[in-house]
Design a protein around this motif. Structure first.
Motif, mmCIF file in Angstrom:
data_model
loop_
_atom_site.group_PDB
_atom_site.id
_atom_site.type_symbol
_atom_site.label_atom_id
_atom_site.label_comp_id
_atom_site.label_asym_id
_atom_site.label_seq_id
_atom_site.Cartn_x
_atom_site.Cartn_y
_atom_site.Cartn_z
ATOM 1 N N SER A 284 0.853 -1.194 0.000
ATOM 2 C CA SER A 284 0.000 0.000 0.000
ATOM 3 C C SER A 284 0.883 1.235 0.000
ATOM 4 O O SER A 284 2.066 1.176 0.357
ATOM 5 N N VAL A 285 0.308 2.347 -0.432
ATOM 6 C CA VAL A 285 1.049 3.601 -0.537
ATOM 7 C C VAL A 285 0.494 4.577 0.490
ATOM 8 O O VAL A 285 -0.724 4.815 0.559
ATOM 9 N N PHE A 286 1.401 5.147 1.312
ATOM 10 C CA PHE A 286 1.043 6.172 2.286
ATOM 11 C C PHE A 286 1.618 7.507 1.819
ATOM 12 O O PHE A 286 2.586 7.549 1.038
ATOM 13 N N ILE B 246 12.714 -4.724 -6.945
ATOM 14 C CA ILE B 246 12.526 -3.300 -6.701
ATOM 15 C C ILE B 246 11.870 -2.596 -7.886
ATOM 16 O O ILE B 246 11.142 -1.612 -7.721
ATOM 17 N N ASN B 247 12.115 -3.098 -9.101
ATOM 18 C CA ASN B 247 11.483 -2.486 -10.274
ATOM 19 C C ASN B 247 9.970 -2.624 -10.208
ATOM 20 O O ASN B 247 9.234 -1.673 -10.510
ATOM 21 N N GLU B 248 9.490 -3.803 -9.794
ATOM 22 C CA GLU B 248 8.051 -4.000 -9.705
ATOM 23 C C GLU B 248 7.464 -3.166 -8.567
ATOM 24 O O GLU B 248 6.383 -2.587 -8.701
ATOM 25 N N VAL B 249 8.179 -3.103 -7.446
ATOM 26 C CA VAL B 249 7.693 -2.289 -6.320
ATOM 27 C C VAL B 249 7.652 -0.813 -6.713
ATOM 28 O O VAL B 249 6.666 -0.103 -6.460
ATOM 29 N N GLY B 250 8.740 -0.330 -7.334
ATOM 30 C CA GLY B 250 8.778 1.075 -7.739
ATOM 31 C C GLY B 250 7.700 1.431 -8.741
ATOM 32 O O GLY B 250 7.079 2.506 -8.666
ATOM 33 N N LEU B 251 7.451 0.529 -9.719
ATOM 34 C CA LEU B 251 6.400 0.789 -10.711
ATOM 35 C C LEU B 251 5.031 0.820 -10.047
ATOM 36 O O LEU B 251 4.163 1.629 -10.415
ATOM 37 N N TYR B 252 4.826 -0.041 -9.040
ATOM 38 C CA TYR B 252 3.559 -0.059 -8.306
ATOM 39 C C TYR B 252 3.333 1.284 -7.599
ATOM 40 O O TYR B 252 2.233 1.867 -7.667
ATOM 41 N N VAL B 253 4.352 1.803 -6.932
ATOM 42 C CA VAL B 253 4.207 3.072 -6.214
ATOM 43 C C VAL B 253 3.970 4.219 -7.191
ATOM 44 O O VAL B 253 3.128 5.097 -6.959
ATOM 45 N N GLU C 7 4.607 13.225 -0.260
ATOM 46 C CA GLU C 7 5.623 12.241 -0.640
ATOM 47 C C GLU C 7 5.013 10.855 -0.493
ATOM 48 O O GLU C 7 4.465 10.520 0.567
ATOM 49 N N ALA C 8 5.081 10.064 -1.577
ATOM 50 C CA ALA C 8 4.510 8.725 -1.569
ATOM 51 C C ALA C 8 5.510 7.757 -0.954
ATOM 52 O O ALA C 8 6.668 7.682 -1.372
ATOM 53 N N LEU C 9 5.057 6.992 0.053
ATOM 54 C CA LEU C 9 5.901 6.027 0.766
ATOM 55 C C LEU C 9 5.193 4.684 0.772
ATOM 56 O O LEU C 9 3.994 4.591 1.066
ATOM 57 N N VAL C 10 5.922 3.626 0.453
ATOM 58 C CA VAL C 10 5.333 2.302 0.346
ATOM 59 C C VAL C 10 5.364 1.603 1.700
ATOM 60 O O VAL C 10 6.306 1.765 2.487
ATOM 61 N N ARG C 11 4.329 0.841 1.992
ATOM 62 C CA ARG C 11 4.249 0.023 3.197
ATOM 63 C C ARG C 11 3.796 -1.389 2.797
ATOM 64 O O ARG C 11 3.098 -1.588 1.815
ATOM 65 N N GLU D 105 2.554 4.129 -10.141
ATOM 66 C CA GLU D 105 1.204 4.044 -10.699
ATOM 67 C C GLU D 105 0.167 4.523 -9.696
ATOM 68 O O GLU D 105 -0.719 5.330 -10.024
ATOM 69 N N ARG D 106 0.259 4.030 -8.449
ATOM 70 C CA ARG D 106 -0.719 4.427 -7.427
ATOM 71 C C ARG D 106 -0.621 5.920 -7.109
ATOM 72 O O ARG D 106 -1.649 6.609 -6.963
ATOM 73 N N ALA D 107 0.584 6.453 -6.979
ATOM 74 C CA ALA D 107 0.748 7.872 -6.672
ATOM 75 C C ALA D 107 0.210 8.742 -7.803
ATOM 76 O O ALA D 107 -0.400 9.792 -7.557
ATOM 77 N N SER D 108 0.401 8.330 -9.045
ATOM 78 C CA SER D 108 -0.099 9.113 -10.184
ATOM 79 C C SER D 108 -1.619 9.126 -10.208
ATOM 80 O O SER D 108 -2.247 10.162 -10.456
ATOM 81 N N GLN D 109 -2.230 7.966 -9.955
ATOM 82 C CA GLN D 109 -3.689 7.922 -9.920
ATOM 83 C C GLN D 109 -4.243 8.819 -8.816
ATOM 84 O O GLN D 109 -5.197 9.582 -9.033
ATOM 85 N N GLN D 110 -3.629 8.758 -7.629
ATOM 86 C CA GLN D 110 -4.096 9.563 -6.504
ATOM 87 C C GLN D 110 -3.877 11.052 -6.780
ATOM 88 O O GLN D 110 -4.736 11.884 -6.457
ATOM 89 N N LEU D 111 -2.747 11.401 -7.400
ATOM 90 C CA LEU D 111 -2.474 12.801 -7.708
ATOM 91 C C LEU D 111 -3.503 13.348 -8.689
ATOM 92 O O LEU D 111 -3.954 14.497 -8.556
ATOM 93 N N GLY D 112 -3.879 12.528 -9.691
ATOM 94 C CA GLY D 112 -4.910 12.968 -10.630
ATOM 95 C C GLY D 112 -6.225 13.256 -9.932
ATOM 96 O O GLY D 112 -6.923 14.225 -10.254
ATOM 97 N N GLN D 113 -6.598 12.415 -8.946
ATOM 98 C CA GLN D 113 -7.840 12.651 -8.207
ATOM 99 C C GLN D 113 -7.762 13.924 -7.377
ATOM 100 O O GLN D 113 -8.721 14.704 -7.306
ATOM 101 N N TRP D 114 -6.603 14.173 -6.731
ATOM 102 C CA TRP D 114 -6.448 15.398 -5.936
ATOM 103 C C TRP D 114 -6.547 16.638 -6.823
ATOM 104 O O TRP D 114 -7.186 17.629 -6.453
ATOM 105 N N GLN D 115 -5.909 16.616 -7.957
ATOM 106 C CA GLN D 115 -5.905 17.794 -8.831
ATOM 107 C C GLN D 115 -7.297 18.076 -9.395
ATOM 108 O O GLN D 115 -7.633 19.223 -9.677
#
Length: 958
Positions: free
Chosen positions: A716-718, A762-769, A734-738, A771-781
């Motif tokens: 999950s992303v915090f 780490i590539n899969e973890v980084g891509l996951y973060v 700042e997006a942080l993975v948990r 993607e999730r951060a971009s989706q959330q940022l679009g909703q905030w904007q």
């Protein structure tokens, strides 16, 4: 009043005289007695779309008087007219034929060509008897009679706005001309008809598709000539101009048959599937063109003419390409196709009007027959080539002989009564032996057969002779003149005589050297590593298992296993390239091999992991000392050009004892010890001890759990808020993975990110973060659509930056999510960027260009190279929290912070400070010019839902 009337009349008279002087006078064409044919095409005054009635002024006669005559159409439909004037300067009455052809190839046009029709309906004369129309299927004929000294103006009622050709002929000369062309046409039609009939007969003899295609082309040419010569009109009684549909159909048929012949003759369907698709599509389009011809023959004929030119040109290109590949059929077709190109060029300049005379059309018709004649000669070579075999008259014995020749096998014949072996001279050529070296007794072959194969060869021959049945099928090696052996496969069977005894053995020899070498190579590849040539895991495990069995049964010393893994080899491979990584592995394998004794064994298990089985030493202290020596040997630098690479590795040592049941357990123990060495920091040796088994297994389990977590969405992303110090509003997160572990609870990045780095996840973890951060940022904007848009910062690891997929991943994420450019900020540390500054610069520039923001994280804790800092396209600097609330050197802290902020502003960058824990920290940061702050003062990392609540509170407060 009278004077005014006279003045007006004078003005009208002057205008009439002026108009008469401006009007063009009709040219009078004299008709001499001694000219057989007179071209009137240029003397006609064409008046298209004039109307159903026309008034003209006649040419002035001998008395100089100009008259006006009026003529109307018979049915009130035609509106096109032509006017001309003739005079007879002689003192004799003359008769002439006005000839207007229905169709002429010359100047007929390419697009929407004139396919011929009735041209003149009637002709009216200014004096005397109007010319009468004579019956003719190829031209409009009118008999014109001119009295001596007469000047006659003629008005012709037309059915077309243009007249392709108008000639005035002497009747007897025209008859002679028609008769001469009739003879020529008969000869050409006869040749074309015989050729079409002959090729049709060949179709019956030869069933291949080549000959029907040639016959179809010949019949298409014959149909075209019949229409062009008017033969079709006489047979079917067509009205003048009624052959337009047939003429268009003949031209379409000509193109289609030519394309079919080219396709079948060159066998384009044999290897080129695309050529079959093209041919099928062209055939369908040509069939559709027949339908167009029914509606508008002119348009379909124009398309057919252009298609003919395309087929001629592209066909020549295909023929030349195949000829360069030494394709015999293409080479034989070159003369015919060159003639076709010349014919196409001549037809083009004729239909466009650049070449206009009476001979061009008959010449082109004859040239078309010549092309078909050449094609007939070409296909005839295939019809009668090959003798009786090509005709299918093959006996069973001939068929077997042909099959033997086609297989390429060599004949082997052993005459048992005379004990003499006969074989092809090609066998001796293959081995480089002199002629006759293999012609002799069977025992002489034993001299050239490999020693290991001699007994088997002799026993096989004896068994066949003694048992009088069976077959010989074996592979043996024969020595060549150069001493090398070649493998040959012998397949033979015995032949019995009248007394049921074997009189000879007959069969074939086949060179299978390449096949045997390939099999040996495959067998070697199955147990040896392709790169280093060392034994692979399967062979090493087999040798280790045999050593363990021998130790238990014979009482010899038990083997020890050293397992080593290079430190940070994946990073070297990603940074320097696969070729450099392979060279490093080769160097390591050579260094390991030089340290071992003959009874020891080294193998490459996988990637950068090697294993050593030691039989020369069995004492634990001696094995440990050897491993330390090996570790120091591998640390020697490897030079690549002007660069030196230093390697370190981790060793895991396991010594077999009576409790070790098999090789798998011993390898597992060594692997556990090696992983323990890596967990202790690398570049060390660890000996397996039983208590390590539990901790060693946890590493593998943790890796498996992490893979499962990525697949089952346990990550999950915090988001930790970043505050704008000017107005204390939220500027971004700042997006942080948990990791929500099923048994260990929530894990922070420090507890699993190193594992992800080590395992490559780490590539899969980084891509996951991302993607999730971009989706959330679009909703905030979307929620905060006024003011400065929020931004989100995402950390990027070293493996992500050095991976070639990072640019494509970011590009795809930005395209999928509607976010403001530069608001998705990628955070990279100084040490990460400085691992490969040149490569990092290029990657960062491309990321910046596609709309990603760039943030330099932990500034001041790494290299802090100002030279590289101004080269990298960062837009944000993030100050490490150690500078914000440092206790050591507190008196210099404000100066250092102010210097960093000033430097960032001078470079056009914004500043984010980490570790803001108190209001005094925030106030101090704001006073020195820092734009943003992040820390526990403004909130700990929170879920997306909690972040939404925080944003909504800010919106309500505003």
């Amino acid at each position: 009043m009278r004077c005014l009337s006279i003045l007006i009349a004078a003005i009208f008279f002057a205008c009439a005289c002026l108009g008469a002087s401006v009007a063009k006078a009709l040219d009078v064409v004299p008709v001499p007695l001694n000219v057989d044919a007179l071209d009137l095409s240029a003397a006609l005054e064409m008046r298209p779309n004039y109307g159903s009635r026309i008034q003209v002024s006649t040419a002035p006669g001998a008395d100089g008087i100009v008259r006006r005559i009026e003529v109307g159409t018979n049915d009130g439909v035609n509106t096109d007219w032509a006017v001309f004037a003739l005079t007879n300067p002689s003192d004799e009455q003359i008769d002439r034929l006005l000839v207007v052809p229905h169709y002429r190839l010359a100047n007929s046009g390419i697009m929407s060509p004139d396919l011929g029709s009735e041209r003149i309906v009637s002709i009216a004369a200014s004096q005397g008897i109007s010319p009468l129309k004579e019956s003719n299927l190829e031209a409009d004929l009118f008999l014109i009679t001119l009295d001596p000294g007469a000047v006659v103006t003629y008005i012709a009622e037309l059915t077309t706005p243009e007249l392709p050709q108008v000639y005035l002929w002497k009747p007897e000369s025209y008859t002679d001309n028609v008769n001469s062309y009739t003879l020529y046409r008969g000869i050409v039609l006869g040749i074309s008809g015989l050729l079409a009939l002959f090729l049709t007969i060949i179709v019956v003899v030869k069933g291949t598709v080549l000959f029907p295609a040639a016959a179809t082309l010949a019949w298409a040419v014959l149909a075209y000539l019949c229409i062009d010569f008017g033969f079709w009109n006489k047979v079917f009684g067509l009205t003048p101009g009624g052959e337009q549909l047939y003429r268009a159909g003949a031209e379409i048929m000509l193109v289609g048959s030519l394309l079919m012949f080219l396709y079948t003759y060159l066998n384009l369907n044999r290897w080129q599937v695309k050529a079959s698709y093209v041919a099928l599509t062209s055939a369908v389009l040509l069939l559709a063109l027949f339908g167009v011809a029914i509606i508008d023959p002119s348009i379909s004929a124009g398309i057919a003419r252009m298609a003919l030119a395309v087929v001629a040109v592209l066909g020549m290109v295909v023929i030349v390409m195949l000829s360069l590949q030494h394709y015999d059929r293409a080479i034989m077709l070159i003369p015919t196709w060159v003639l076709l190109l010349c014919w196409t060029f001549g037809a083009m300049i004729a239909v466009t009007g650049q070449l206009d005379n009476d001979l061009i059309q008959p010449a082109l018709d004859g040239g078309l027959v010549m092309i078909v004649l050449l094609i007939g000669f070409t296909v005839m070579q295939h019809a009668f080539a090959g003798g009786s075999i090509a005709q299918g008259i093959v006996t069973d014995g001939e068929r077997r002989a042909l099959a033997l020749v086609g297989s390429g096998d060599l004949i082997w014949d052993w005459d048992i009564d005379r004990d003499k072996i006969f074989t092809d001279s090609e066998t001796e050529d293959v081995l480089g032996l002199p002629p006759g070296a293999l012609q002799g007794a069977a025992r002489d072959w034993l001299e050239v057969i490999h020693p290991q194969d001699r007994d088997r060869f002799r026993a096989t021959l004896d068994a066949v002779v003694d048992q009088r049945r069976g077959r010989i099928s074996q592979i043996f090696r024969l020595r060549g003149d150069d001493g090398h052996y070649r493998s040959l496969s012998l397949k033979a069977r015995p032949i019995l005589g009248s007394d049921a005894e074997v009189i000879r053995c007959v069969g074939t020899l086949h060179d299978v050297t390449d096949q045997k070498l390939a099999e040996e190579r495959m067998m070697r590849d199955a147990v040896y590593d392709n790169l280093t040539g060392l034994p692979n895991r399967a062979l090493f495990m087999d040798r280790l298992q045999n050593a363990l069995v021998r130790a238990r049964t014979d009482g010899v010393s038990s083997p020890a296993v050293l397992l080593l893994d290079l430190d940070q080899f994946r990073d070297l491979n990603d940074t320097l390239g696969v070729s450099v990584g392979d060279s490093i592995l080769l160097t390591v394998s050579r260094r390991l091999g030089r340290q071992l004794k003959p009874q020891d064994c080294v193998a490459r298990l996988s990637g950068d992991q090697f294993a050593i089985m030691m039989l020369s030493e069995n004492a634990p202290d001696r094995v440990t000392a050897f491993a330390e020596t090996m570790r120091k040997t591998l640390r020697a630098p490897i030079t690549f050009g002007d660069r030196e690479i230093f390697l370190t590795c981790c060793f895991g040592l396991a010594v077999a004892d009576e409790a070790d049941a098999d090789a798998e357990e011993l390898i597992s123990n060594a692997e556990i010890a090696m992983h323990h060495a890596k967990s202790m920091g690398g570049d060390r040796l660890e000996v397996f001890r039983p208590y390590l088994r539990k901790s060693g297994g946890s590493h593998a389990l943790a890796e498996a759990d992490l893979r499962k977590a990525i697949a089952s969405d346990e990550l999950s992303v915090f988001y930790q808020p970043i505050i704008r110090l000017e107005d204390k509003t939220i500027a971004g997160f700042e997006a942080l993975v948990r990791w929500q572990h099923p048994t260990r609870g929530r894990l922070v990045p420090n507890e699993f990110i190193p594992l992800a780095e080590q395992t490559g996840l780490i590539n899969e973890v980084g891509l996951y973060v991302l993607e999730r951060a971009s989706q959330q940022l679009g909703q905030w904007q979307k929620k905060i659509y006024h003011g400065t848009p929020l931004f989100a910062s995402v950390n990027v690891s070293s493996r992500q930056l050095l991976s070639h997929d990072l640019i494509n991943d970011v590009k795809a994420i930005l395209s999928r999510n509607a976010i403001t450019p530069s608001t998705l900020k990628l955070e990279l540390t100084e040490s990460l960027v400085m691992q490969n500054p040149e490569y990092s610069t290029k990657v960062l520039e491309r990321l910046k260009a596609m709309g990603a923001g760039l943030s330099l994280d932990d500034f001041g804790t790494g290299y802090s190279s100002l030279n590289y800092l101004q080269r990298f396209p960062f837009d944000t600097i993030k100050i490490d929290k150690s500078f914000v609330h440092s206790k050591d050197g507190a008196q210099h802290r404000p100066l250092i912070l102010r210097t960093i902020v000033g430097l960032a502003h001078d470079l056009g960058m914004e500043v984010v400070a980490e570790g803001a824990e108190t209001e005094s920290d925030a106030l101090e940061l704001f006073q020195i010019g820092c734009e943003y702050a992040q820390g526990y003062l403004y909130g700990q990392p929170m879920s997306a839902e909690e972040s939404d609540t925080l944003i909504e509170k800010q919106i309500i407060a505003a």
